[in-house]
Design a protein around this motif. Structure first.
Motif: not given
Length: 303
Positions: A15-17, A243-245, A255-258, A296-297
């Motif tokens: 998540f940090r990236a 990634n899904l937000w 969420f990661h794609p997995d 910002a992300v």
């Protein structure tokens, strides 16, 4: 207004990236009744979003100027842009999906299926081939708050697809209690759809389902992708990394794609929807109950 409290909940190091640790959650505007449907238009450097009960679509320019884009919006909920930059909107009042043309007129894309009126189109996305997908729950006809109270004419609450060549409407998925937000993976081989039926029935799971699409764009199986542990999923977006937000009662869940939840951006109001935008495309705009927020992300939209 800057929200100074702790806003990140880390659950996975990945998540940090994706976030800017020093970025502040900003409340850009407030005083609305129920905000929804944010969409960024890069060509014009502006954001549009809905204030459903007030029957307005609002406009926010990149320099922070807020104005009314459309009055008497027919209780518009979800919005998106098609592949040539035209506004597509889900209108509860007319129980239709419309397209706003360059001259400001509106073209009806869909308002009935098999000779019966739609329920109340809620959210909409467009594939790269021009196909329009939208969800059709009953929220806009449950009362006079977000539309006009009426009995549903459709036997099921569907996810529909509008064929880009013929304009024909087809019910692609029909087993939701209340289908809501939807988004495609970057390669368009997965369609994510939110189940928000727990809004009126606590026995309905607050889940996001993932539907596999075959080479012809047809549904080829599905699975539960993720569960929202606070409130329910509504609008959502996918970044270019897949990634899904998703919206939730306590903010945005990533969420990661997995399917692993990487973390949360906590927001002080219930979040209805979100989108990527801003001059560099790396800003989340968040519609949350009475307000519009941004942060910002370190990622951008899949499109």
């Amino acid at each position: 207004m800057i929200i100074p409290d702790e806003i990140y909940q880390f659950e996975d190091s990945r998540f940090r990236a994706l976030i800017q640790p020093n970025a502040q959650l900003k409340r850009l505007a407030t005083g609305f009744e129920w905000t929804e449907g944010p969409v960024w238009f890069a060509a014009h450097q502006l954001l549009l979003f809905s204030d459903i009960p007030s029957e307005r679509i609002m406009r926010l320019t990149s320099d922070g100027q807020l104005s009314v884009f459309r009055c008497a919006s027919d209780f518009t909920n979800g919005n998106t842009s098609d592949r040539i930059g035209r506004l597509l909107s889900c209108q509860h009042g007319t129980r239709s999906v419309t397209r706003t043309e360059p001259d400001g007129s509106r073209t009806v894309i869909a308002d009935q299926f098999q000779g019966k009126r739609l329920n109340s189109p809620n959210d909409v996305v467009v594939q790269s081939n021009g196909a329009i997908w939208f969800t059709d729950p009953t929220y806009g006809i449950l009362s006079d708050y977000e539309g006009y109270q009426a009995d549903p004419e459709q036997e099921t609450h569907n996810v529909f697809r509008v064929d880009p060549d013929t304009g024909n409407l087809e019910a692609m998925i029909s087993d939701f209690v209340q289908p809501n937000g939807l988004a495609f993976s970057p390669d368009e081989r997965i369609l994510y759809v939110a189940e928000s039926g727990s809004s009126h029935d606590p026995d309905v799971p607050s889940i996001i389902r993932a539907f596999n699409l075959d080479d012809g764009g047809r549904i080829a199986g599905d699975r539960v992708f993720a569960t929202i542990d606070c409130g329910l999923p509504d609008g959502m977006r996918v970044d270019f990394q897949g990634n899904l937000w998703s919206s939730a009662a306590d903010g945005i869940h990533c969420f990661h794609p997995d399917g692993t939840r990487l973390g949360k951006i906590l927001v002080p109001e219930v979040v209805a929807n979100l989108c990527f935008g801003g001059p560099k495309g790396n800003r989340l705009y968040i519609t949350a109950t009475t307000s519009l927020y941004s942060i910002a992300v370190s990622t951008k939209s899949a499109i």
